[in-house]
Design an enzyme around this catalytic site. Structure first.
Site, PDB file in Angstrom:
ATOM      1  N   ASN A 157      49.760  62.676 -24.995  1.00 22.77           N
ATOM      2  CA  ASN A 157      50.571  63.389 -23.997  1.00 22.77           C
ATOM      3  C   ASN A 157      51.745  64.159 -24.605  1.00 22.77           C
ATOM      4  O   ASN A 157      52.137  65.209 -24.097  1.00 22.77           O
ATOM      5  CB  ASN A 157      51.054  62.441 -22.894  1.00 22.77           C
ATOM      6  CG  ASN A 157      51.860  61.276 -23.417  1.00 22.77           C
ATOM      7  OD1 ASN A 157      51.788  60.903 -24.579  1.00 22.77           O
ATOM      8  ND2 ASN A 157      52.651  60.683 -22.535  1.00 22.77           N
ATOM      9  N   GLU A 467      63.377  53.887 -30.138  1.00 25.33           N
ATOM     10  CA  GLU A 467      63.163  55.100 -30.922  1.00 25.33           C
ATOM     11  C   GLU A 467      64.268  56.097 -30.595  1.00 25.33           C
ATOM     12  O   GLU A 467      64.756  56.166 -29.469  1.00 25.33           O
ATOM     13  CB  GLU A 467      61.790  55.697 -30.609  1.00 25.33           C
ATOM     14  CG  GLU A 467      60.647  54.784 -31.016  1.00 25.33           C
ATOM     15  CD  GLU A 467      59.280  55.380 -30.777  1.00 25.33           C
ATOM     16  OE1 GLU A 467      58.414  55.234 -31.651  1.00 25.33           O
ATOM     17  OE2 GLU A 467      59.068  56.009 -29.714  1.00 25.33           O
TER      18      GLU A 467
END
Length: 489
Positions: A157, A467
């Site tokens: 995606n 992250e």
């Protein structure tokens, strides 16, 4: 494509600084989800190829871990600059293999490159500590060292950003990488490898192994079970994440999982309804709803429910243009593959059969293929599969609630905990709800929450690890404690 397009359009995998075919010689096609046409073919690699890449990364780690942080920073900075120079071509390539509108692909290139730029700077700020000595004969220092070879498994995606926010942090920390991009979108990853090579990254530091879905499981298992791989970073479904979690147990390796979501989007009666609608449009329809932080359940206070649903439906009908992402004016592309289309159709059908009302949309788009109509459903209850499952498509579930407590209970009634959103102009309510939402990320009066400066990650079955931000380095370093004895102060 532009003048640099041919330089980044690769049809081989990248291992140990070389462009290679699979040892078996097999390839698999990459197709455009907007029209089904084949873009190209790439190597269909397997466990044997993966072990080759791991060995290369292990060997290169011996030198890379000792490269001064300032030098690693320069490599990353050069990589960033080359991506920036090639941004138009990368975006067109991404749209061709992923289907997202070109305007979104361009935004992703800038966003993904931003992680490389960010971690180029963070490489120089991986600090250790000196602790107060416990006696006059000892000193204590703590170092942060790279963990070693890391396996990066990324989804389709966001084929660039999901890879760069892992790889850039790992490389900045002094780790080496073996990346396995999704079979739907390997070309973007190979383009990044081509630019990493041009930036001068030493051979074996950044490797890309491509494969069809047929070999995905064995490659993932090889990375998880190898004693030469120190860590795994995975973005994808919760179901696959659980499998990888189990497979990593045998070697007790570092693991970071960014898994599925079921994001609530709450609209309280004090909210600015037009701004709340804008927030839904931003959080729901980016990439045709195929994002892990897409608003999945739109909870609206009953006093403003009808007004909100009417305003949202009008905005969708007026603003969203469905079609090939390379066509001018299109801002809603196709779903990524047949599996996604079947899933979205099944969830909508289940909801309607159980009493949901279709306000707009609710079926495959007249363009056919993998296109699905932007949809608004009401009369949703917790017995419907769509309430509990991540839709990953352009479908809005609008659900009434009475009180703040009801909304919070409903929002938290899921095993997922990645992102949550709410709109309110009551500042006391804002602090209460932000604290009580059981998610790793909260958007308050905001529909776009991702940023390179912010820690991205979830709780519960949405995974663990972060992250981006300075916390992104933590996944790729361990702390070494060294004590010096025999001193005399």
């Amino acid at each position: 494509m532009g003048s640099r397009g041919a330089c980044i359009f690769k049809h081989q995998a990248y291992i140990n600084g070389k462009w290679l075919n699979a040892l078996s010689g097999k390839k698999f096609p990459v197709s455009n989800p907007a029209n089904g046409l084949k873009i190209g073919e790439v190597p269909d690699m397997n466990k044997e190829d993966t072990l080759h890449a791991i060995a290369a990364a292990k060997e290169s780690f011996k030198e890379w871990q000792n490269v001064p942080a300032k030098e690693r920073s320069k490599y990353l900075r050069k990589w960033f600059e080359l991506i920036d120079k090639s941004s138009e071509d990368i975006a067109k390539l991404m749209t061709a293999e992923n289907g997202k509108p070109l305007i979104e692909a361009k935004a992703e290139v800038a966003y993904g490159a931003g992680y490389i730029e960010w971690f180029a700077e963070e490489a120089k700020r991986i600090y250790g500590e000196v602790a107060p000595r416990p006696s006059n004969t000892r000193e204590m220092v703590f170092f942060r060292e790279p963990i070693g070879v890391v396996g990066l498994i990324t989804p389709w995606n966001f084929p660039m950003a999901m890879l760069t926010r892992k790889a850039a942090a790992a490389l900045a920390a002094g780790c080496t990488c073996v990346a396995r991009p999704a079979e739907d979108t390997p070309l973007t990853a190979l383009a990044l490898a081509a630019l990493a090579e041009e930036a001068g990254l030493p051979k074996g530091v950044f490797n890309v192994v491509t494969s069809s879905a047929h070999h995905a499981a064995e490659i993932g298992k090889a990375l998880c079970e190898s004693e030469d791989v120190a860590g795994i970073s995975f973005t994808g479904s919760t179901a696959v994440g659980k499998i990888l979690y189990q497979q990593c147990a045998g070697t007790v390796k570092r693991l970071a999982l960014e898994l599925g979501g079921n994001a609530p989007f709450m609209v309280f009666d004090s909210a600015d309804i037009e701004k709340a609608v804008e927030g839904v449009m931003a959080s729901k329809f980016r990439n045709s709803g195929q994002t892990c932080v897409a608003s999945n359940r739109i909870l609206v206070q009953e006093t403003v429910f009808d007004e909100f649903v009417k305003a949202l439906s009008k905005r969708i009908e007026k603003m969203l243009v469905v079609g090939d992402g390379l066509d001018c004016g299109v801002n809603q592309g196709p779903l990524a593959n047949e599996k996604q289309l079947v899933k979205v159709e099944s969830l909508v059908k289940d909801a309607v059969n159980k009493g949901a009302k279709v306000v707009i949309g609710g079926k495959q788009h007249k363009l056919g293929g993998l296109f699905y109509e932007p949809t608004v459903l009401t009369n949703i209850d917790e017995q419907m599969e769509c309430f509990n499952e991540e839709i990953f498509g352009p479908v809005c579930l609008c659900i009434r609630f009475k009180t703040e407590a009801d909304a919070i209970e409903m929002a938290n009634n899921t095993r997922r905990g990645l992102a949550g959103y709410f709109f309110s102009n009551d500042y006391q309510q804002i602090w209460r709800v932000a604290r009580k939402l059981q998610t790793g990320i909260v958007g308050v009066n905001e529909g776009i929450i991702s940023s390179v400066e912010a820690p991205f990650g979830g709780i519960k079955e949405s995974g663990f690890g972060r992250e981006g931000s300075h916390h992104g380095i933590d996944e790729y370093t361990h702390v070494k404690y060294v004590t010096f004895g025999g001193l005399n102060y």
